[in-house]
Design a protein around this motif. Structure first.
Motif, PDB file in Angstrom:
ATOM      1  N   VAL A 149       0.860  -1.180   0.000  1.00 52.76           N
ATOM      2  CA  VAL A 149       0.000   0.000   0.000  1.00 52.76           C
ATOM      3  C   VAL A 149       0.900   1.235   0.000  1.00 52.76           C
ATOM      4  O   VAL A 149       2.090   1.153   0.299  1.00 52.76           O
ATOM      5  N   ASP A 150       0.324   2.376  -0.333  1.00 49.81           N
ATOM      6  CA  ASP A 150       1.103   3.610  -0.310  1.00 49.81           C
ATOM      7  C   ASP A 150       1.320   4.039   1.137  1.00 49.81           C
ATOM      8  O   ASP A 150       0.472   3.813   2.007  1.00 49.81           O
ATOM      9  N   GLY A 151       2.458   4.684   1.377  1.00 45.18           N
ATOM     10  CA  GLY A 151       2.711   5.112   2.744  1.00 45.18           C
ATOM     11  C   GLY A 151       3.859   6.092   2.839  1.00 45.18           C
ATOM     12  O   GLY A 151       4.382   6.595   1.841  1.00 45.18           O
ATOM     13  N   VAL A 152       4.263   6.344   4.099  1.00 44.71           N
ATOM     14  CA  VAL A 152       5.383   7.227   4.377  1.00 44.71           C
ATOM     15  C   VAL A 152       6.336   6.483   5.303  1.00 44.71           C
ATOM     16  O   VAL A 152       5.929   5.793   6.232  1.00 44.71           O
ATOM     17  N   ASP A 179      10.070  10.054   3.900  1.00 42.17           N
ATOM     18  CA  ASP A 179       9.967   9.882   2.444  1.00 42.17           C
ATOM     19  C   ASP A 179       8.731   9.061   2.085  1.00 42.17           C
ATOM     20  O   ASP A 179       8.295   8.182   2.842  1.00 42.17           O
ATOM     21  N   GLN A 180       8.195   9.342   0.904  1.00 43.90           N
ATOM     22  CA  GLN A 180       7.050   8.578   0.407  1.00 43.90           C
ATOM     23  C   GLN A 180       7.490   7.188  -0.041  1.00 43.90           C
ATOM     24  O   GLN A 180       8.565   7.021  -0.607  1.00 43.90           O
ATOM     25  N   VAL A 181       6.644   6.217   0.218  1.00 39.16           N
ATOM     26  CA  VAL A 181       6.886   4.844  -0.215  1.00 39.16           C
ATOM     27  C   VAL A 181       5.761   4.468  -1.175  1.00 39.16           C
ATOM     28  O   VAL A 181       4.580   4.593  -0.839  1.00 39.16           O
ATOM     29  N   MET A 182       6.144   4.037  -2.372  1.00 44.26           N
ATOM     30  CA  MET A 182       5.166   3.756  -3.421  1.00 44.26           C
ATOM     31  C   MET A 182       4.749   2.289  -3.407  1.00 44.26           C
ATOM     32  O   MET A 182       5.593   1.398  -3.395  1.00 44.26           O
ATOM     33  N   ALA A 196       0.903   3.272   6.535  1.00 46.04           N
ATOM     34  CA  ALA A 196      -0.021   3.273   5.404  1.00 46.04           C
ATOM     35  C   ALA A 196      -0.793   4.580   5.366  1.00 46.04           C
ATOM     36  O   ALA A 196      -1.454   4.962   6.330  1.00 46.04           O
ATOM     37  N   THR A 197      -0.706   5.283   4.232  1.00 46.53           N
ATOM     38  CA  THR A 197      -1.451   6.524   4.054  1.00 46.53           C
ATOM     39  C   THR A 197      -2.565   6.389   3.012  1.00 46.53           C
ATOM     40  O   THR A 197      -3.473   7.203   2.966  1.00 46.53           O
TER      41      THR A 197
END
Length: 800
Positions: A149-152, A179-182, A196-197
């Motif tokens: 999932v998208d997150g930081v 940092d953003q995690v794709m 998880a964002t």
């Protein structure tokens, strides 16, 4: 390890239950998010839903045509002229049942192979299903893990993430807290955690996973070829069917019911109604058979694709060898103290929270001792396939500090270093060797691997897979070239390959040319390639494909992901990283390399057998269209009722095709499916149509007079059956005992119809006199001879 301060990035929706990254959400916080629908609830299906299965099998173009004609026949003709409708019902039912069975198999296997990320809840790390993740969950990640999932990022310890599948950039990205995690990216080195964002349909990963594991029958040469054939059939059907309708209903002065029946009898056989069914059934049964061998087919055309493969690229570790290794020897260099070396190795093992297989073996061999416990790791550098080494900096106490590297000797040492000669001798025995070296520079220095002091060689023994030699022998027998592509030392990999009976040149990939054409030439000349970087693996797959090769790639590590993605067929081990399983078309859940021949065999069975049965079906379509055209041009009654062609189709196509479609077939898959089918079907159908119509015209003259239509039809039916039986006899080659029995049984069944009175009446078949029946047999014999000569000529003249 660095991390965010408590609450810095945690869920704004519920600050009460959003705890620090170290503890994650509470059970109450999870429950509240579930109640609000903030769950990663995108359905991930490995197959079509039951409703989709029924819809796909029932509501087809040809079922609609046959259904309308069936309803008409139920009102205007005896039940025996409506038998074709019951056959369609049975076929549709078989298709639904088989795909339902395949669905259950895929669903159960997908559940076994499901990614289960580790999340922190109430201060405890637990594994949960991907669909159980909620917004603000803190998810731990390490080498090979896929970001679901998208997150930081909230924690990072040398964390490097590869985003190439999303951005196309090959270099891994170093991540720091904040940092953003794709989603859809994967970890190549280090470890950490992210919050998880975006979950559910907002996250790209859910769409990626759903698309990757969906049951599909598209993007396949076989399926697209059949679609092309069906277009041709439609173009042939429409004008000939319209002409036949006008001819039988307007031009001829017959009873309406009889005219309608003969019109329907001419249209129904034009439809290759069982072709799509048998293709679907053949694929579905392939899924079921492979499922029993713990092989998850994530994209159904992969069964077909692997059968077309002519080059298999094998990653050594996890494919030819088992994942684990054992430390067999420690060789201190230049008088280094062995006890101190053991202490350093134990400290290095403790410094990596997610050790790879080699480091795990070192941890087992040199556990933390009393001296090691005094050491404190001040900085660590996780292993990377691109670097070929890992490292750590320690404070040993009493103000002493040291920096150590552990990796490939031929990467850390100069080419003329004497330790490399010793390493080469060990590699030639198939052993892996790691160098422990003391660095003079800091770990964050890009030149840390330069000017190191070699301290010891760690000798590792790899465990060969017991089934690897037989599998490689199978590929050699099937003219499939095997290329071993590994990040390990080329000499060591070559020795392992030699133990498994794989011959050929061994090449150090660091000397491979970068240009695609030159690389492709080098790949054609070599068999074993060592010191291959992840990007090189990808380039090598592309170079082979540029030469027209169909390439399969096997692997289990994160360094294989890019090559697996680009290969025509990606095969991942079930114990491999999440990232490799996500991008592969086939996952071997039991990690057995020996399953690959079964997948190849299934693909060859499907392709070869569907080519056979497609020829049978299309011969019928061609002669049906040709008969309709000849009838329209001659302005005569159509020679057959639906019951006649139902009988002929069942005995010469339906029953034989079912057995032929599911039979073993080891022939190598050949390209140009449509051309191969049509080059046999068109001459076969033309000869059958002309022979049948010639018999029909002769019978009309022989049996001239009112009420003679049944006798004329019977003679024409005899010629068509015998000619179609010869087509079946040709398609069934090469003969085995059961194929001979199958052809003979179909002939015997027709003979029974001809001699049993009530079957004669039921099918309106009765041979009158002696002259015309034997004439029908003679015409069929001539047609069979022409067919034999034509097909042999086609085999010689037309390239495969």
């Amino acid at each position: 390890m660095t991390h965010l301060d408590a609450g810095d990035r945690l869920g704004p929706a519920d600050s009460v239950h959003a705890l620090s990254p170290a503890t994650g959400l509470t059970a109450a916080g999870v429950a509240e998010r579930v109640a609000r629908g903030q769950v990663n609830d995108v359905p991930v299906r490995s197959s079509r839903s039951p409703a989709d299965i029924v819809r796909a099998n029932v509501f087809t173009r040809f079922n609609a045509i046959i259904g309308v004609l069936w309803v008409i026949m139920l009102f205007v003709a005896p039940i025996q002229d409506s038998l074709f409708g019951f056959v369609i019902l049975a076929n549709t039912g078989i298709g639904i049942v088989q795909e339902w069975r395949a669905k259950k198999t895929l669903d159960s296997l997908a559940l076994i192979g499901e990614v289960r990320p580790t999340v922190r809840r109430d201060g405890t790390a637990v594994e949960v299903g991907t669909s159980d993740l909620v917004l603000d969950d803190v998810i731990e990640i390490g080498p090979g893990d896929k970001v679901v999932v998208d997150g930081v990022c909230v924690e990072a310890d040398g964390l490097e993430i590869d985003e190439s599948l999303l951005t196309g950039e090959a270099d891994p990205v170093v991540k720091q807290p904040g940092d953003q995690v794709m989603s859809g990216s994967f970890v190549v080195a280090g470890g950490g955690a992210f919050q998880a964002t975006k979950v559910g349909r907002e996250a790209y990963a859910a769409q990626l996973a759903e698309e990757a594991s969906r049951f599909t029958l598209v993007q396949s040469e076989l399926r697209s070829g059949i679609s092309t054939i069906l277009k041709y059939v439609t173009w042939m059907m429409v004008p000939s069917a319209i002409g036949l309708i006008l001819s039988q209903l307007v031009a001829k002065d017959n009873e309406l019911d009889d005219s309608v029946a003969r019109t329907v009898g001419g249209i129904v056989p034009m439809v290759p109604e069982g072709l799509v069914l048998l293709t679907s059934v053949a694929f579905a049964i392939g899924v079921i058979r492979l499922g029993r061998k713990q092989c998850l087919v994530q994209e159904l055309p992969a069964i077909e694709g692997l059968a077309r493969v002519d080059t298999v690229c094998l990653d050594k570790t996890g494919t030819l060898t088992e994942g684990g290794v054992d430390v067999t020897e420690l060789r201190p260099l230049d008088g280094a103290d062995e006890g101190y070396v053991r202490t350093v190795l134990g400290a290095l093992g403790e410094s990596d929270p997610r050790p790879n297989a080699s480091l795990r073996a070192i941890v087992d061999a040199y556990p933390v001792g009393e001296f090691t416990e005094e050491w404190r790791c001040t900085e660590s550098l996780p292993f990377s396939s691109a670097r070929k080494y890992s490292g750590a900096a320690f404070s040993e106490g009493d103000g002493v500090s040291s920096t150590w590297l552990l990796g490939a000797p031929d990467v850390l040492l100069a080419e003329d270093h004497p330790a490399l000669a010793e390493t080469t001798l060990l590699n030639e025995r198939g052993l892996r060797v790691l160098l422990l070296a003391r660095a003079t520079r800091d770990l964050d220095d890009p030149r840390v691997a330069e000017d190191v002091t070699p301290t010891a060689l760690v000798v590792l023994e790899q465990r060969l897979r017991p089934d690897a030699a037989d599998t490689l022998r199978y590929f050699a027998d099937q003219d499939v070239r095997a290329k071993v592509i590994s990040g390990d030392n080329a000499v060591s990999v070559g020795a392992v390959a030699a133990k498994l009976g794989l011959s050929g040149a061994t090449v150090d990939a660091r000397r491979l040319p970068a240009e695609r054409e030159e690389m492709a030439e080098a790949l054609d000349g070599g068999t074993v390639f060592g010191r291959v970087t992840p990007q090189q693996k990808r380039d090598m797959v592309g170079a082979l494909q540029s030469r027209g090769h169909t390439v399969a790639m096997t692997g289990d590590g994160v360094n294989d992901v890019l090559a697996l993605k680009d290969a025509d067929i990606g095969v991942a081990m079930g114990s491999g990283s999440e990232a490799t399983r996500a991008v592969a078309q086939i996952v071997l859940l039991d990690n057995s390399f020996a399953t690959l021949p079964s997948v190849v065999a299934e693909g060859r069975r499907v392709i070869g057998n569907i080519t056979r049965v497609a020829t049978l079906f299309l011969v019928k379509t061609v002669y049906s269209v040709l008969l309709a055209i000849l009838v329209v041009c001659s302005q005569v009654e159509y020679p057959f009722l639906p019951r006649h062609l139902t009988l002929l189709s069942t005995l010469t196509i339906g029953v034989p095709a079912f057995f032929l479609a599911l039979a073993p077939n080891k022939e190598r898959a050949k390209p140009h499916f449509v051309r191969r089918v049509m080059r046999y079907a068109i001459p076969g159908g033309a000869v059958a149509g002309v022979a049948t119509f010639a018999t029909y015209l002769l019978a009309r003259q022989h049996y001239a007079g009112p009420g003679a239509l049944d006798a004329e039809t019977s003679a024409a039916t005899l010629t068509l059956f015998l000619t179609s039986m010869w087509v079946l006899a040709i398609v069934a080659r090469p003969y085995t005992w059961w194929r001979v029995v199958l052809v003979a049984a179909m002939g015997a069944a027709f003979l029974v119809v001809l001699v049993v009175p009530w079957l004669q009446d039921f099918f309106a078949l009765k041979l009158v006199g002696v002259t015309m029946p034997w004439t029908a047999v003679g015409i069929a014999a001539v047609a069979a001879t022409v067919l034999e000569l034509l097909w042999r000529w086609v085999d010689r003249r037309v390239p495969a």
